[in-house]
Design an enzyme around this catalytic site. Structure first.
Site, PDB file in Angstrom:
ATOM      1  N   ASP A 212     -56.244  -2.081  34.796  1.00 33.61           N
ATOM      2  CA  ASP A 212     -54.821  -1.706  34.876  1.00 33.61           C
ATOM      3  C   ASP A 212     -54.427  -2.754  35.846  1.00 33.61           C
ATOM      4  O   ASP A 212     -54.564  -2.804  36.917  1.00 33.61           O
ATOM      5  CB  ASP A 212     -54.789  -0.241  35.758  1.00 33.61           C
ATOM      6  CG  ASP A 212     -53.047   0.225  35.471  1.00 33.61           C
ATOM      7  OD1 ASP A 212     -52.614  -0.710  35.586  1.00 33.61           O
ATOM      8  OD2 ASP A 212     -52.970   1.251  35.607  1.00 33.61           O
TER       9      ASP A 212
ATOM     10  N   LYS B 166     -43.065  -1.044  34.625  1.00 37.63           N
ATOM     11  CA  LYS B 166     -42.811  -1.450  35.909  1.00 37.63           C
ATOM     12  C   LYS B 166     -42.492  -2.823  36.011  1.00 37.63           C
ATOM     13  O   LYS B 166     -41.383  -3.037  35.393  1.00 37.63           O
ATOM     14  CB  LYS B 166     -44.168  -1.158  36.845  1.00 37.63           C
ATOM     15  CG  LYS B 166     -44.731   0.066  36.536  1.00 37.63           C
ATOM     16  CD  LYS B 166     -44.052   1.335  37.065  1.00 37.63           C
ATOM     17  CE  LYS B 166     -44.516   2.478  36.725  1.00 37.63           C
ATOM     18  NZ  LYS B 166     -45.867   2.845  36.989  1.00 37.63           N
TER      19      LYS B 166
ATOM     20  N   ARG C 285     -44.353   3.239  12.278  1.00 35.88           N
ATOM     21  CA  ARG C 285     -45.265   3.842  13.253  1.00 35.88           C
ATOM     22  C   ARG C 285     -46.392   2.706  13.317  1.00 35.88           C
ATOM     23  O   ARG C 285     -47.137   2.618  14.196  1.00 35.88           O
ATOM     24  CB  ARG C 285     -45.766   5.104  13.073  1.00 35.88           C
ATOM     25  CG  ARG C 285     -46.924   5.553  13.654  1.00 35.88           C
ATOM     26  CD  ARG C 285     -47.345   7.316  13.738  1.00 35.88           C
ATOM     27  NE  ARG C 285     -46.821   7.846  12.472  1.00 35.88           N
ATOM     28  CZ  ARG C 285     -47.760   7.909  11.602  1.00 35.88           C
ATOM     29  NH1 ARG C 285     -48.810   7.115  11.532  1.00 35.88           N
ATOM     30  NH2 ARG C 285     -47.413   8.565  10.370  1.00 35.88           N
TER      31      ARG C 285
ATOM     32  N   TYR D 132     -53.981   4.943  40.193  1.00 33.72           N
ATOM     33  CA  TYR D 132     -52.713   5.691  40.258  1.00 33.72           C
ATOM     34  C   TYR D 132     -53.021   7.070  39.664  1.00 33.72           C
ATOM     35  O   TYR D 132     -53.997   7.406  38.800  1.00 33.72           O
ATOM     36  CB  TYR D 132     -52.221   5.014  38.912  1.00 33.72           C
ATOM     37  CG  TYR D 132     -50.905   5.738  38.010  1.00 33.72           C
ATOM     38  CD1 TYR D 132     -49.900   5.806  38.839  1.00 33.72           C
ATOM     39  CD2 TYR D 132     -51.017   6.198  36.767  1.00 33.72           C
ATOM     40  CE1 TYR D 132     -48.766   6.335  38.087  1.00 33.72           C
ATOM     41  CE2 TYR D 132     -49.929   7.007  36.212  1.00 33.72           C
ATOM     42  CZ  TYR D 132     -48.971   7.057  37.026  1.00 33.72           C
ATOM     43  OH  TYR D 132     -47.814   7.609  36.610  1.00 33.72           O
TER      44      TYR D 132
HETATM   45  C1  LIG Z   1     -46.567   3.860  36.479  1.00 29.82           C
HETATM   46  C2  LIG Z   1     -48.148   3.183  36.422  1.00 29.82           C
HETATM   47  C3  LIG Z   1     -48.967   3.896  35.114  1.00 29.82           C
HETATM   48  C4  LIG Z   1     -48.363   5.034  34.189  1.00 29.82           C
HETATM   49  O1  LIG Z   1     -47.275   4.287  33.528  1.00 29.82           O
HETATM   50  P1  LIG Z   1     -46.161   5.074  32.739  1.00 29.82           P
HETATM   51  O2  LIG Z   1     -45.334   4.003  32.163  1.00 29.82           O
HETATM   52  O3  LIG Z   1     -45.690   5.844  33.944  1.00 29.82           O
HETATM   53  O4  LIG Z   1     -46.780   6.051  31.589  1.00 29.82           O
HETATM   54  C5  LIG Z   1     -50.152   3.469  35.046  1.00 29.82           C
HETATM   55  N1  LIG Z   1     -50.852   2.510  36.044  1.00 29.82           N
HETATM   56  C6  LIG Z   1     -49.960   2.274  37.040  1.00 29.82           C
HETATM   57  C7  LIG Z   1     -50.571   1.268  38.122  1.00 29.82           C
HETATM   58  C8  LIG Z   1     -48.709   2.698  37.274  1.00 29.82           C
HETATM   59  O5  LIG Z   1     -47.995   2.287  38.360  1.00 29.82           O
END
Ligand SMILES: *Cc1c(COP(=O)(O)O)cnc(C)c1O
Length: 380
Positions: free
Chosen positions: A170, A195, A46, A98
């Protein structure tokens, strides 16, 4: 060294014990101690695991940051980054973000005593107007989701620095191949590695990158205490994805640009949102702060929701699914899917109309994708 060299080599030297060229999956929960007084770098997974460590250091290098931390998901990474705040602090965030980040701000941060104010994503002045004496963090997502609006990272970072406010970005939509916010003045970068970084729609993960030791230490302590860490296998999958990030991003972008131009010419289409188009109101800013325009595009159909439903019914290569950034092209209705849980009024505030269609352009042949879109659009 250049981006693609770092992605393949750094933090990933051959295994000293066996010479294994790829970083092994250290599928272990714990590590033997030398004795009661001494333990090695790793003692419990962890807190730290060699496979995760290789991923974390590669992520830091690709964002040109000093420290990387990997998490079990993008939202876990975002929540970890927000731990630099304390109750009473304020956040300013873009309105077009998001949906899950909005949920984190409203359902987790607000009850904890941290209020978020929302600025028009494309307007530096709007961010400035939302700042209060309590503002400690500005949260950016650029290009935004689903409208692909841009925020000027350099301008926001400058005005934040003058006021002692942190900036977190982000960077999921661009990936570090096209945009590196730390180089533009941001303090923290957050990713959903689910992604583009993972890139194959087969793993959920997240990351936080910073060059500030104090911020890193705080977020790392939270990582260990809260425990939302990625498993060794998941870390390995994302590490494998990173090795081909450059060639994938270039291909996603080339196809997205072709399809954006095609859609702009089609009579059933009202408007196309893609930063690479000359018609995008912030095309110049996109050229300044990004080295490419990415693989996400959104468009509005003249026929409203019925046209969206019909398009989805007739399209064959684009899979109707949430998420983005994988090898397969995906289609989504922002109003019905990602922003579906919001009230109609909240969607209206975000200009998220029912006639929007969001595409994640995959790695199929662009002419095949165009023919599929043409066929479905001509049936509207
Ligand atoms: C998908 C996404 C998230 C969240 O990510 P997860 O891996 O689904 O928890 C945050 N920001 C953006 C821009 C995203 O496309």
């Amino acid at each position: 060294m250049q981006f693609e060299t770092l992605a393949i080599h750094d933090g990933q030297t051959p295994d000293p014990q066996t010479g294994s060229v790829t970083v092994p999956v250290y599928q272990t929960s714990t590590f033997e101690r030398e004795d009661l007084e001494h333990r090695g770098e790793f003692f419990y997974s962890r807190i730290g695991n060699p496979t995760r460590k290789a991923l974390e250091s590669t992520l830091a290098l690709l964002e040109n940051g000093r420290f990387g931390l990997a998490f079990a998901s993008g939202v876990a990474a975002s929540l970890a980054a927000l731990q630099v705040l304390k109750p009473g602090d304020h956040i300013v965030a873009g309105l077009d973000i998001y949906g899950g980040s909005y949920r984190t701000f409203e359902q987790l941060m607000r009850p904890w005593g941290v209020n978020t104010f929302y600025a028009a994503s494309e307007s530096t002045e709007s961010y400035e107007a939302c700042i209060t004496a309590e503002t400690k963090l500005i949260w950016l997502e650029t290009p935004s989701n689903p409208l692909l609006q841009l925020t000027d990272i350099r301008a926001i970072s400058r005005l934040a620095k003058e006021r002692g406010i942190l900036v977190a970005v982000d960077n999921t939509f661009s990936s570090p191949y096209f945009q590196r916010p730390l180089e533009l003045g941001a303090d923290i970068v957050v990713h959903s590695t689910t992604k583009y970084l993972g890139g194959h729609s087969d793993v959920i993960g997240g990351a936080v990158i910073t060059s500030d030791l104090a911020l890193h230490t705080k977020i790392k302590n939270y990582q260990g205490a809260a425990g939302a860490i990625p498993a060794p296998w998941d870390s390995w999958l994302i590490l494998r994805g990173l090795k081909t990030l450059k060639i994938r991003m270039k291909e996603h972008e080339a196809s997205a640009l072709q399809l954006a131009r095609f859609l702009e010419q089609h009579p059933a289409v009202e408007q196309v949102f893609y930063p690479g188009l000359l018609s995008h109101p912030q095309h110049e800013l996109a050229k300044e702060q990004m080295s490419g325009f990415g693989g996400m595009l959104t468009f509005a159909l003249k026929g409203g929701l019925p046209a969206v439903e019909k398009l989805i019914e007739n399209i064959r290569l684009f899979v109707l699914a949430d998420s983005l950034g994988g090898v397969e092209s995906l289609i989504a209705s922002p109003a019905k899917m990602t922003l579906g849980p919001l009230s109609e009024e909240e969607r209206r505030r975000r200009k998220c109309t029912d006639n929007l269609v969001r595409l994640s352009i995959g790695l199929e042949n662009a002419d095949d994708l165009e023919a599929d879109l043409l066929n479905a659009l001509d049936k509207l």
